[in-house]
Design an enzyme around this catalytic site. Structure first.
Site, PDB file in Angstrom:
ATOM      1  N   CYS A 242     -27.039   8.435  30.488  1.00 55.69           N
ATOM      2  CA  CYS A 242     -26.791   9.075  29.400  1.00 55.69           C
ATOM      3  C   CYS A 242     -27.723   8.474  28.142  1.00 55.69           C
ATOM      4  CB  CYS A 242     -25.366   9.087  28.960  1.00 55.69           C
ATOM      5  SG  CYS A 242     -24.973   9.687  27.388  1.00 55.69           S
TER       6      CYS A 242
ATOM      7  N   LYS B  73       1.713   4.667  -8.996  1.00 53.70           N
ATOM      8  CA  LYS B  73       0.844   5.005  -7.808  1.00 53.70           C
ATOM      9  C   LYS B  73      -0.314   5.647  -8.262  1.00 53.70           C
ATOM     10  CE  LYS B  73       2.952   5.558  -3.835  1.00 53.70           C
ATOM     11  NZ  LYS B  73       2.877   5.049  -2.219  1.00 53.70           N
TER      12      LYS B  73
ATOM     13  N   CYS C  63     -25.695  14.364  27.724  1.00 54.98           N
ATOM     14  CA  CYS C  63     -26.126  14.448  29.190  1.00 54.98           C
ATOM     15  C   CYS C  63     -25.605  15.455  30.126  1.00 54.98           C
ATOM     16  CB  CYS C  63     -26.323  12.998  29.757  1.00 54.98           C
ATOM     17  SG  CYS C  63     -24.630  12.376  30.276  1.00 54.98           S
TER      18      CYS C  63
ATOM     19  N   LYS D 106       8.092  -4.228 -13.973  1.00 55.01           N
ATOM     20  CA  LYS D 106       9.483  -4.820 -13.802  1.00 55.01           C
ATOM     21  C   LYS D 106       9.751  -5.534 -15.154  1.00 55.01           C
ATOM     22  CE  LYS D 106       8.113  -6.672  -9.426  1.00 55.01           C
ATOM     23  NZ  LYS D 106       7.592  -7.785  -8.150  1.00 55.01           N
TER      24      LYS D 106
ATOM     25  N   GLU E 137       2.534  -5.952 -12.387  1.00 58.66           N
ATOM     26  CA  GLU E 137       1.609  -6.594 -11.133  1.00 58.66           C
ATOM     27  C   GLU E 137       0.979  -5.442 -10.352  1.00 58.66           C
ATOM     28  OE1 GLU E 137       4.798  -8.220  -8.708  1.00 58.66           O
ATOM     29  OE2 GLU E 137       4.933  -9.948 -10.077  1.00 58.66           O
TER      30      GLU E 137
ATOM     31  N   TYR F 161       5.575 -11.525  -4.052  1.00 58.64           N
ATOM     32  CA  TYR F 161       5.986 -10.822  -5.260  1.00 58.64           C
ATOM     33  C   TYR F 161       7.528 -11.091  -5.646  1.00 58.64           C
ATOM     34  CZ  TYR F 161       7.608  -7.210  -1.903  1.00 58.64           C
ATOM     35  OH  TYR F 161       8.153  -6.641  -0.828  1.00 58.64           O
TER      36      TYR F 161
ATOM     37  N   LYS G  75       0.553  -3.323  -6.842  1.00 58.65           N
ATOM     38  CA  LYS G  75       1.150  -3.032  -5.658  1.00 58.65           C
ATOM     39  C   LYS G  75       0.397  -3.133  -4.639  1.00 58.65           C
ATOM     40  CE  LYS G  75       4.739   0.523  -4.268  1.00 58.65           C
ATOM     41  NZ  LYS G  75       4.451   0.445  -2.619  1.00 58.65           N
TER      42      LYS G  75
ATOM     43  N   LEU H 259      10.859   0.957  -4.111  1.00 61.53           N
ATOM     44  CA  LEU H 259      10.754   0.986  -5.581  1.00 61.53           C
ATOM     45  C   LEU H 259      10.569   2.531  -5.931  1.00 61.53           C
ATOM     46  CD1 LEU H 259       8.111  -1.412  -5.997  1.00 61.53           C
ATOM     47  CD2 LEU H 259      10.222  -1.380  -7.148  1.00 61.53           C
TER      48      LEU H 259
ATOM     49  N   ASP I  70      -1.152  -2.975  -0.940  1.00 58.30           N
ATOM     50  CA  ASP I  70      -0.859  -2.053   0.255  1.00 58.30           C
ATOM     51  C   ASP I  70      -0.985  -2.697   1.447  1.00 58.30           C
ATOM     52  OD1 ASP I  70      -0.396   0.309   1.379  1.00 58.30           O
ATOM     53  OD2 ASP I  70      -2.547   1.157   1.143  1.00 58.30           O
TER      54      ASP I  70
ATOM     55  N   ASP J 288     -14.732 -29.745   4.812  1.00 58.27           N
ATOM     56  CA  ASP J 288     -14.020 -29.193   6.166  1.00 58.27           C
ATOM     57  C   ASP J 288     -14.031 -30.203   7.026  1.00 58.27           C
ATOM     58  OD1 ASP J 288     -14.156 -27.025   4.608  1.00 58.27           O
ATOM     59  OD2 ASP J 288     -15.403 -25.713   6.093  1.00 58.27           O
TER      60      ASP J 288
ATOM     61  N   ARG K 282      10.775  -5.949   7.001  1.00 58.51           N
ATOM     62  CA  ARG K 282      11.558  -5.152   6.301  1.00 58.51           C
ATOM     63  C   ARG K 282      12.584  -4.519   7.048  1.00 58.51           C
ATOM     64  NH1 ARG K 282      12.191  -0.046   3.801  1.00 58.51           N
ATOM     65  NH2 ARG K 282      12.827  -0.179   1.807  1.00 58.51           N
TER      66      ARG K 282
ATOM     67  N   CYS L 179     -18.026   9.185  28.227  1.00 58.12           N
ATOM     68  CA  CYS L 179     -19.092   9.680  29.117  1.00 58.12           C
ATOM     69  C   CYS L 179     -19.200   8.649  30.102  1.00 58.12           C
ATOM     70  CB  CYS L 179     -20.165  10.024  28.284  1.00 58.12           C
ATOM     71  SG  CYS L 179     -21.582  10.511  29.483  1.00 58.12           S
TER      72      CYS L 179
ATOM     73  N   CYS M 129     -20.234  15.860  28.107  1.00 64.53           N
ATOM     74  CA  CYS M 129     -21.142  15.076  27.067  1.00 64.53           C
ATOM     75  C   CYS M 129     -22.352  16.043  26.645  1.00 64.53           C
ATOM     76  CB  CYS M 129     -21.772  13.811  27.934  1.00 64.53           C
ATOM     77  SG  CYS M 129     -22.749  12.767  26.856  1.00 64.53           S
TER      78      CYS M 129
HETATM   79  S1  IVH Z   1       8.970  -5.506  -5.866  1.00 71.92           S
HETATM   80  C1  IVH Z   1      13.191  -3.815  -4.878  1.00 71.92           C
HETATM   81  N1  IVH Z   1       6.231  -6.009  -6.120  1.00 71.92           N
HETATM   82  O1  IVH Z   1       6.431  -1.958  -2.217  1.00 71.92           O
HETATM   83  C2  IVH Z   1      11.628  -4.284  -5.285  1.00 71.92           C
HETATM   84  N2  IVH Z   1       6.983  -4.744  -4.054  1.00 71.92           N
HETATM   85  O2  IVH Z   1       8.340   0.464  -2.398  1.00 71.92           O
HETATM   86  C3  IVH Z   1      11.158  -5.040  -4.585  1.00 71.92           C
HETATM   87  N3  IVH Z   1       5.084  -4.031  -2.897  1.00 71.92           N
HETATM   88  O3  IVH Z   1       8.722  -2.655   0.144  1.00 71.92           O
HETATM   89  C4  IVH Z   1       9.583  -4.997  -4.319  1.00 71.92           C
HETATM   90  N4  IVH Z   1       3.850  -4.585  -4.083  1.00 71.92           N
HETATM   91  O4  IVH Z   1       6.703  -3.889   0.162  1.00 71.92           O
HETATM   92  C5  IVH Z   1       7.415  -5.266  -5.333  1.00 71.92           C
HETATM   93  N5  IVH Z   1       4.115  -6.336  -6.693  1.00 71.92           N
HETATM   94  C6  IVH Z   1       5.132  -5.677  -5.983  1.00 71.92           C
HETATM   95  C7  IVH Z   1       4.769  -5.121  -4.544  1.00 71.92           C
HETATM   96  C8  IVH Z   1       5.707  -4.453  -3.771  1.00 71.92           C
HETATM   97  C9  IVH Z   1       3.904  -4.047  -2.957  1.00 71.92           C
HETATM   98  C10 IVH Z   1       5.701  -3.080  -1.852  1.00 71.92           C
HETATM   99  C11 IVH Z   1       7.039  -3.919  -1.204  1.00 71.92           C
HETATM  100  C12 IVH Z   1       7.922  -3.036  -1.334  1.00 71.92           C
HETATM  101  C13 IVH Z   1       7.299  -1.623  -1.591  1.00 71.92           C
HETATM  102  C14 IVH Z   1       8.639  -0.885  -2.128  1.00 71.92           C
END
Ligand code: IVH
Length: 679
Positions: free
Chosen positions: A442, A319, A421, A295, A118, A229, A120, A88, A122, A38, A141, A436, A418
């Protein structure tokens, strides 16, 4: 006169330094494999800063020196996406994934298909546009067609390259997800608690909120992360999995193959195995995911399959169910914090959720209770999703007896006074939190302030724990931090669990705290919004409490890190009579109320984050920590990839050692440490 060649040499060195720093940044943040220390990194960065200052003609908004953020903006410009950002299609049902695979097979008329799986992530979707390898635009987006240009904020995220690592295609568009890792989210909330600010509820919303801050310097303080992604540009590879792997070489953070965060399969068995694996393993990830994405790997096949009106036919997301259980609400209690903020808490019939027994869940604020329409004895649904703290997400209305309903209706309403108190609560306009206002007497506020005052990062008083504080306050012996310094053994001996020895230890601890440096005393006072960092800045720039108390609003705002909100809070604190009184008594007791030049201070450890562990020969642990600070280093309590090294004595825990080894953090002995700071 300056010759052209001087300038040329500087220009060359600047671009060399930038290239090196971008590469080191990538190795450190994305690969977790730093090749320089560092300190060496900081030296290169400093050299670059100095050259950029001397030769402003080479200024570049994408220089590694620009990560900390720039000037605040008024708002964000709209920006159109080159290709729409689609969503998706989702399913919660594994059968539907298999059905989707059959449709893909049919659409491709029996061609061989490789599926890539992959996680997903969040978080918040982002589109990153690069020209000649340089990050030109980062767009949210939005409605899928048009988003907002948040480039200034995104530039602060260290896992996103400002300049791609070579060789990369000249022009490129990358899509990814920005998220808040759990550990950093927790640290952010701890800091907010320290500063008396309301907690953030979950990492996803906090990531989204952070990206919309107008001051990118503030965004830089939030430890956002980004996983890519998708590669939008055509012609860089034939398959998605190759594109992801290349993106890793270009400087992006990509899913680890080793950790099975990305994988391929030709059949549903492999796809299902990936899903089942992550349904369990997701609980161990350092960030939130809400499913997996499957995919079709080959781009030419993706093209054949095409899109529906809003989502591609070549991908589907499975999901995960958020774990949700039903249990009975016993009662709602209201916690009063040290700043007077009142937080409602649901007390539940204990229930097993995600491997732990949940007895309490957060209800955040009055609006949330209202939204849920909660009443005592209701059966409620509790979830532990992206959040770390479980939360009540709904009421099972079918289980609500009419009689109970009528009988308890008024009970669940937020109190007007409160409960600790009796003072009328206030809720300021535009705020969601009730307060409060009886700060002076308190009980939980009084206890909270004393606990804050004695806490590790403030006065760190040995022998005084949270339970003792409660005892002292309840016995009427302590009403504010000032009264700690007049305690005598006669006061303490009659208390429960207080023997001669513990009394002596406590009194010695209180006595020793008189040497704690001013900045920590200032932090310990518990001024709202004045956390550890702000206290340091204030102390270093104004140097004494008298100076701080005599500084007007405009001059306070002049201090680095201090804005109007903090300045007003400081002024309000010192205007309060009860605060003046206890500060006066602290002064009389002999606490440090001004900065003191530390003898023998150096900056030999500047920039180093050091963890201290074990038992030492020449110094005690506190002594080692003092030495680190005295030489400009920072003591940190837990090991992370940002730790510079660990000073280890005897009996260092095996788990710590293991973690250090895993992260490649060097471990040095007391002897080696003393060598570093001597001479
Ligand atoms: S592919 C057209 N891959 O999920 C497909 N999306 O509902 C493009 N997301 O807006 C998305 N992980 O923000 C893809 N491994 C992943 C993802 C991913 C999270 C989110 C992304 C997208 C939303 C789709």
């Amino acid at each position: 006169m300056e010759t052209t060649s001087d300038k040329e040499i500087a220009g060359r060195r600047i671009s060399e330094l930038r290239g090196d720093l971008h590469a080191h940044n990538h190795l450190y943040y994305n690969k977790n494999q730093p090749v320089i220390s560092d300190k060496a990194f900081d030296l290169l960065l400093k050299e670059l800063e100095a050259l950029e200052l001397a030769y402003p003609e080479f200024n570049d908004p994408l220089s590694p020196t620009m990560r900390p953020g720039g000037i605040a903006q008024d708002g964000f410009d709209k920006a159109k996406h080159s290709t729409p950002m689609l969503s998706l299609s989702n399913t919660y049902d594994a059968h539907e994934v298999e059905e989707w695979m059959s449709r893909v097979d049919k659409g491709l008329e029996g061609e061989d298909v490789v599926y890539v799986m992959e996680l997903k992530y969040d978080g918040v979707a982002i589109s990153l546009v690069y020209e000649k390898g340089r990050l030109m635009k980062a767009i949210t987006r939005g409605d899928g067609e048009t988003g907002e240009d948040i480039t200034a904020n995104v530039k602060t995220i260290r896992t996103i390259p400002l300049l791609m690592q070579q060789p990369a295609p000249e022009n490129l568009e990358i899509r990814g997800e920005i998220f808040y890792p759990f550990e950093d989210f927790k640290a952010l909330n701890e800091l907010r608690e320290e500063e008396g600010e309301a907690q953030f509820a979950n990492p996803r919303n906090t990531a989204a909120g952070s990206l919309k801050l107008l001051d990118s310097k503030e965004v830089a303080k939030r430890k956002l992360d980004c996983m890519m992604y998708g590669v939008i540009s055509k012609g860089v590879s034939d398959t998605h999995s190759e594109a992801v792997s290349s993106a890793g070489d270009w400087g992006f953070k990509v899913p680890s193959e080793k950790l099975k965060m990305i994988s391929t399969s030709t059949d549903s068995k492999g796809v299902m195995a990936f899903i089942s694996y992550w349904d369990i393993a997701r609980h161990e990830l350092p960030f939130a995911i809400d499913g997996v994405v499957i995919k079709v790997d080959r781009y030419d096949q993706q093209e054949i399959l095409g899109l529906t009106s809003k989502s591609p036919r070549w991908a589907i997301s499975f999901k995960f169910e958020t774990e949700r259980v039903r249990t009975q609400l016993k009662k709602i209690t209201f916690q009063v914090g040290r700043t007077g903020a009142v937080t409602p808490v649901a007390n539940l019939e204990p229930v097993l959720l995600g491997g732990t027994t949940v007895k309490r869940a957060s209800l955040h604020n009055a609006d949330q209770i209202e939204r849920l329409g909660l009443r005592s004895n209701d059966y409620v649904f509790v979830e532990k999703g992206g959040e770390i703290i479980p939360k009540v997400v709904g009421v099972d209305e079918s289980a609500r007896a009419v009689a109970v309903d009528l009988f308890t209706q008024s009970e669940s309403v937020f109190p007007t006074h409160c409960l600790e108190c009796g003072t009328a609560l206030i809720r300021e306009e535009g705020e969601v939190v009730h307060y409060c206002p009886n700060a002076a007497s308190c009980p939980p506020q009084v206890k909270g302030r004393i606990k804050h005052f004695i806490s590790r990062k403030a006065m760190n008083i040995d022998g005084l724990g949270s339970e003792t504080v409660t005892q002292l306050v309840e016995a009427g012996l302590v009403i504010d931090p000032g009264s700690l310094y007049t305690l005598t053994s006669e006061d303490l001996l009659p208390l429960d669990r207080m023997a001669e020895k513990s009394v002596q230890k406590l009194l010695l601890g209180i006595e020793a705290s008189k040497h704690i440096p001013f900045e920590r005393v200032l932090f310990g006072l518990g001024i709202r919004y004045v956390g550890e960092t702000v206290a340091k800045k204030l102390a270093r720039s104004l140097e004494s409490l008298d100076a701080i108390m005599n500084t007007n609003r405009e001059d306070l705002i002049e201090v680095d890190e201090i804005g109007e909100r903090i300045a007003d809070s400081i002024l309000a604190f010192f205007a309060e009579e009860s605060n003046k009184s206890f500060i006066h008594r602290l002064k009389d007791a002999g606490l440090q109320f001004a900065v003191q030049e530390v003898e023998g201070a150096t900056d030999k450890l500047a920039g180093a984050a050091v963890v201290v562990s074990g038992v030492f020969e020449k110094h005690d642990r506190t002594g080692i920590k003092k030495l680190i600070e005295q030489h400009g280093g920072k003591v940190s309590s837990s090991i992370s990839k940002k730790t510079s090294y660990i000073v280890a004595g005897e009996k260092m825990g095996p788990s710590k050692r293991e973690k250090a080894e895993k992260l490649g953090v060097p471990i040095i002995s007391e002897e080696e440490f003393l060598d570093k700071i001597s001479g």
